[in-house]
Design a protein around this motif. Sequence first.
Motif, PDB file in Angstrom:
ATOM      1  N   ASN A   6       8.319  83.381  52.365  1.00 37.46           N
ATOM      2  CA  ASN A   6       9.269  83.511  51.263  1.00 37.46           C
ATOM      3  C   ASN A   6      10.720  83.356  51.703  1.00 37.46           C
ATOM      4  OD1 ASN A   6       7.193  83.890  49.350  1.00 37.46           O
ATOM      5  ND2 ASN A   6       6.942  85.957  50.096  1.00 37.46           N
ATOM      6  N   GLU A   7      11.555  84.401  51.446  1.00 37.63           N
ATOM      7  CA  GLU A   7      12.985  84.298  51.747  1.00 37.63           C
ATOM      8  C   GLU A   7      13.352  84.982  53.068  1.00 37.63           C
ATOM      9  OE1 GLU A   7      12.455  88.099  49.486  1.00 37.63           O
ATOM     10  OE2 GLU A   7      11.718  86.101  49.209  1.00 37.63           O
ATOM     11  N   TYR A   8      12.367  85.193  53.933  1.00 33.07           N
ATOM     12  CA  TYR A   8      12.635  85.857  55.208  1.00 33.07           C
ATOM     13  C   TYR A   8      13.071  84.872  56.285  1.00 33.07           C
ATOM     14  CZ  TYR A   8      10.939  90.209  53.350  1.00 33.07           C
ATOM     15  OH  TYR A   8      10.812  91.328  52.590  1.00 33.07           O
ATOM     16  N   VAL A   9      13.850  85.394  57.236  1.00 34.70           N
ATOM     17  CA  VAL A   9      14.412  84.599  58.328  1.00 34.70           C
ATOM     18  C   VAL A   9      14.163  85.357  59.629  1.00 34.70           C
ATOM     19  CG1 VAL A   9      16.562  83.640  59.270  1.00 34.70           C
ATOM     20  CG2 VAL A   9      16.218  83.715  56.796  1.00 34.70           C
ATOM     21  N   VAL A  10      13.851  84.620  60.702  1.00 31.82           N
ATOM     22  CA  VAL A  10      13.679  85.222  62.019  1.00 31.82           C
ATOM     23  C   VAL A  10      14.923  84.921  62.846  1.00 31.82           C
ATOM     24  CG1 VAL A  10      12.309  85.261  64.139  1.00 31.82           C
ATOM     25  CG2 VAL A  10      11.171  84.974  61.923  1.00 31.82           C
ATOM     26  N   LEU A  11      15.542  85.979  63.386  1.00 28.38           N
ATOM     27  CA  LEU A  11      16.741  85.828  64.212  1.00 28.38           C
ATOM     28  C   LEU A  11      16.458  86.312  65.626  1.00 28.38           C
ATOM     29  CD1 LEU A  11      19.444  87.465  61.885  1.00 28.38           C
ATOM     30  CD2 LEU A  11      18.863  85.050  62.054  1.00 28.38           C
ATOM     31  N   SER A  12      17.085  85.670  66.593  1.00 31.67           N
ATOM     32  CA  SER A  12      17.111  86.226  67.941  1.00 31.67           C
ATOM     33  C   SER A  12      18.492  86.838  68.116  1.00 31.67           C
ATOM     34  CB  SER A  12      16.836  85.161  69.005  1.00 31.67           C
ATOM     35  OG  SER A  12      17.870  84.205  69.034  1.00 31.67           O
ATOM     36  N   PHE A  13      18.570  87.825  68.979  1.00 32.70           N
ATOM     37  CA  PHE A  13      19.835  88.526  69.180  1.00 32.70           C
ATOM     38  C   PHE A  13      20.715  87.736  70.124  1.00 32.70           C
ATOM     39  CE2 PHE A  13      16.777  91.795  68.009  1.00 32.70           C
ATOM     40  CZ  PHE A  13      17.438  92.390  66.952  1.00 32.70           C
ATOM     41  N   LEU A  14      21.996  87.708  69.827  1.00 31.13           N
ATOM     42  CA  LEU A  14      22.971  87.045  70.679  1.00 31.13           C
ATOM     43  C   LEU A  14      23.197  87.908  71.906  1.00 31.13           C
ATOM     44  CD1 LEU A  14      24.749  84.514  70.642  1.00 31.13           C
ATOM     45  CD2 LEU A  14      26.554  85.908  69.675  1.00 31.13           C
ATOM     46  N   LYS A  15      23.079  87.325  73.075  1.00 30.57           N
ATOM     47  CA  LYS A  15      23.272  88.060  74.325  1.00 30.57           C
ATOM     48  C   LYS A  15      24.747  88.394  74.499  1.00 30.57           C
ATOM     49  CE  LYS A  15      18.992  87.313  75.635  1.00 30.57           C
ATOM     50  NZ  LYS A  15      18.036  88.097  74.980  1.00 30.57           N
ATOM     51  N   GLU A  16      25.013  89.635  74.867  1.00 31.59           N
ATOM     52  CA  GLU A  16      26.396  90.081  75.058  1.00 31.59           C
ATOM     53  C   GLU A  16      26.853  89.815  76.483  1.00 31.59           C
ATOM     54  OE1 GLU A  16      27.619  93.912  73.500  1.00 31.59           O
ATOM     55  OE2 GLU A  16      25.575  94.119  72.767  1.00 31.59           O
ATOM     56  N   GLU A  17      28.119  89.480  76.627  1.00 30.90           N
ATOM     57  CA  GLU A  17      28.715  89.338  77.951  1.00 30.90           C
ATOM     58  C   GLU A  17      28.894  90.730  78.540  1.00 30.90           C
ATOM     59  OE1 GLU A  17      29.702  86.838  80.060  1.00 30.90           O
ATOM     60  OE2 GLU A  17      28.611  85.531  78.706  1.00 30.90           O
ATOM     61  N   THR A  18      28.496  90.924  79.779  1.00 33.96           N
ATOM     62  CA  THR A  18      28.670  92.218  80.427  1.00 33.96           C
ATOM     63  C   THR A  18      29.768  92.179  81.475  1.00 33.96           C
ATOM     64  OG1 THR A  18      26.925  91.668  81.988  1.00 33.96           O
ATOM     65  CG2 THR A  18      26.282  92.921  80.034  1.00 33.96           C
ATOM     66  N   LYS A  19      30.395  91.012  81.655  1.00 33.12           N
ATOM     67  CA  LYS A  19      31.472  90.879  82.640  1.00 33.12           C
ATOM     68  C   LYS A  19      32.570  90.000  82.037  1.00 33.12           C
ATOM     69  CE  LYS A  19      30.893  88.776  86.800  1.00 33.12           C
ATOM     70  NZ  LYS A  19      30.475  88.611  88.196  1.00 33.12           N
ATOM     71  N   THR A  20      33.815  90.415  82.195  1.00 33.31           N
ATOM     72  CA  THR A  20      34.945  89.633  81.688  1.00 33.31           C
ATOM     73  C   THR A  20      35.228  88.463  82.625  1.00 33.31           C
ATOM     74  OG1 THR A  20      36.603  90.918  82.871  1.00 33.31           O
ATOM     75  CG2 THR A  20      35.992  91.698  80.656  1.00 33.31           C
ATOM     76  N   ASP A  21      36.091  87.536  82.192  1.00 31.25           N
ATOM     77  CA  ASP A  21      36.471  86.386  83.019  1.00 31.25           C
ATOM     78  C   ASP A  21      37.115  86.808  84.335  1.00 31.25           C
ATOM     79  OD1 ASP A  21      35.507  84.673  81.113  1.00 31.25           O
ATOM     80  OD2 ASP A  21      37.460  84.326  80.172  1.00 31.25           O
ATOM     81  N   SER A  22      37.809  87.947  84.315  1.00 34.58           N
ATOM     82  CA  SER A  22      38.468  88.408  85.532  1.00 34.58           C
ATOM     83  C   SER A  22      37.542  89.222  86.437  1.00 34.58           C
ATOM     84  CB  SER A  22      39.700  89.238  85.181  1.00 34.58           C
ATOM     85  OG  SER A  22      39.315  90.368  84.431  1.00 34.58           O
ATOM     86  N   GLY A  23      36.263  89.395  86.022  1.00 33.23           N
ATOM     87  CA  GLY A  23      35.284  90.065  86.865  1.00 33.23           C
ATOM     88  C   GLY A  23      35.056  91.531  86.570  1.00 33.23           C
ATOM     89  N   ILE A  24      35.666  92.053  85.517  1.00 29.98           N
ATOM     90  CA  ILE A  24      35.485  93.463  85.160  1.00 29.98           C
ATOM     91  C   ILE A  24      34.138  93.616  84.459  1.00 29.98           C
ATOM     92  CG2 ILE A  24      36.346  95.398  83.779  1.00 29.98           C
ATOM     93  CD1 ILE A  24      39.160  94.143  84.130  1.00 29.98           C
ATOM     94  N   ILE A  25      33.333  94.553  84.945  1.00 27.74           N
ATOM     95  CA  ILE A  25      32.018  94.792  84.347  1.00 27.74           C
ATOM     96  C   ILE A  25      32.178  95.759  83.183  1.00 27.74           C
ATOM     97  CG2 ILE A  25      29.715  95.719  84.747  1.00 27.74           C
ATOM     98  CD1 ILE A  25      30.011  94.773  87.657  1.00 27.74           C
ATOM     99  N   LEU A  26      31.630  95.387  82.034  1.00 34.12           N
ATOM    100  CA  LEU A  26      31.722  96.214  80.837  1.00 34.12           C
ATOM    101  C   LEU A  26      30.451  97.042  80.687  1.00 34.12           C
ATOM    102  CD1 LEU A  26      33.004  93.432  78.409  1.00 34.12           C
ATOM    103  CD2 LEU A  26      34.378  95.143  79.596  1.00 34.12           C
ATOM    104  N   THR A  27      30.598  98.296  80.281  1.00 30.79           N
ATOM    105  CA  THR A  27      29.424  99.128  80.018  1.00 30.79           C
ATOM    106  C   THR A  27      29.000  98.914  78.578  1.00 30.79           C
ATOM    107  OG1 THR A  27      30.749 101.026  79.359  1.00 30.79           O
ATOM    108  CG2 THR A  27      30.142 100.879  81.681  1.00 30.79           C
ATOM    109  N   THR A  28      27.714  99.048  78.321  1.00 34.94           N
ATOM    110  CA  THR A  28      27.201  98.823  76.972  1.00 34.94           C
ATOM    111  C   THR A  28      26.579 100.069  76.380  1.00 34.94           C
ATOM    112  OG1 THR A  28      25.101  98.063  77.883  1.00 34.94           O
ATOM    113  CG2 THR A  28      26.742  96.374  77.390  1.00 34.94           C
ATOM    114  N   GLU A  29      26.715 101.215  77.043  1.00 36.65           N
ATOM    115  CA  GLU A  29      26.052 102.429  76.602  1.00 36.65           C
ATOM    116  C   GLU A  29      26.527 102.922  75.236  1.00 36.65           C
ATOM    117  OE1 GLU A  29      26.534 105.254  79.679  1.00 36.65           O
ATOM    118  OE2 GLU A  29      25.418 104.051  81.128  1.00 36.65           O
TER     119      GLU A  29
END
Length: 85
Positions: A6-29
Amino acid sequence: MIKPLNEYVVLSFLKEETKTDSGIILTTESKDKPSIGIVKAIGPKATDLKVDDKVIYQTYSGTKTKVDGEEYLIIKAEHILAIIE
């Protein structure tokens, strides 16, 4: 692969960046996940979308499921708010 009905859609989740361009690691908690996904399959009544569209969907919508180790969201097309171009 999942074949939506019917009107349903299947999505995959967009992967998040865990590190900035300058190399800083981001926490996702304590961070909210963005409500952005990639369309993987569409039902016959979901006419405004196509496979591989990047979309914004309503938070807390749909049903999460795992198939072959990959996590998907099955959601009604009306809960998709926008296509990102």
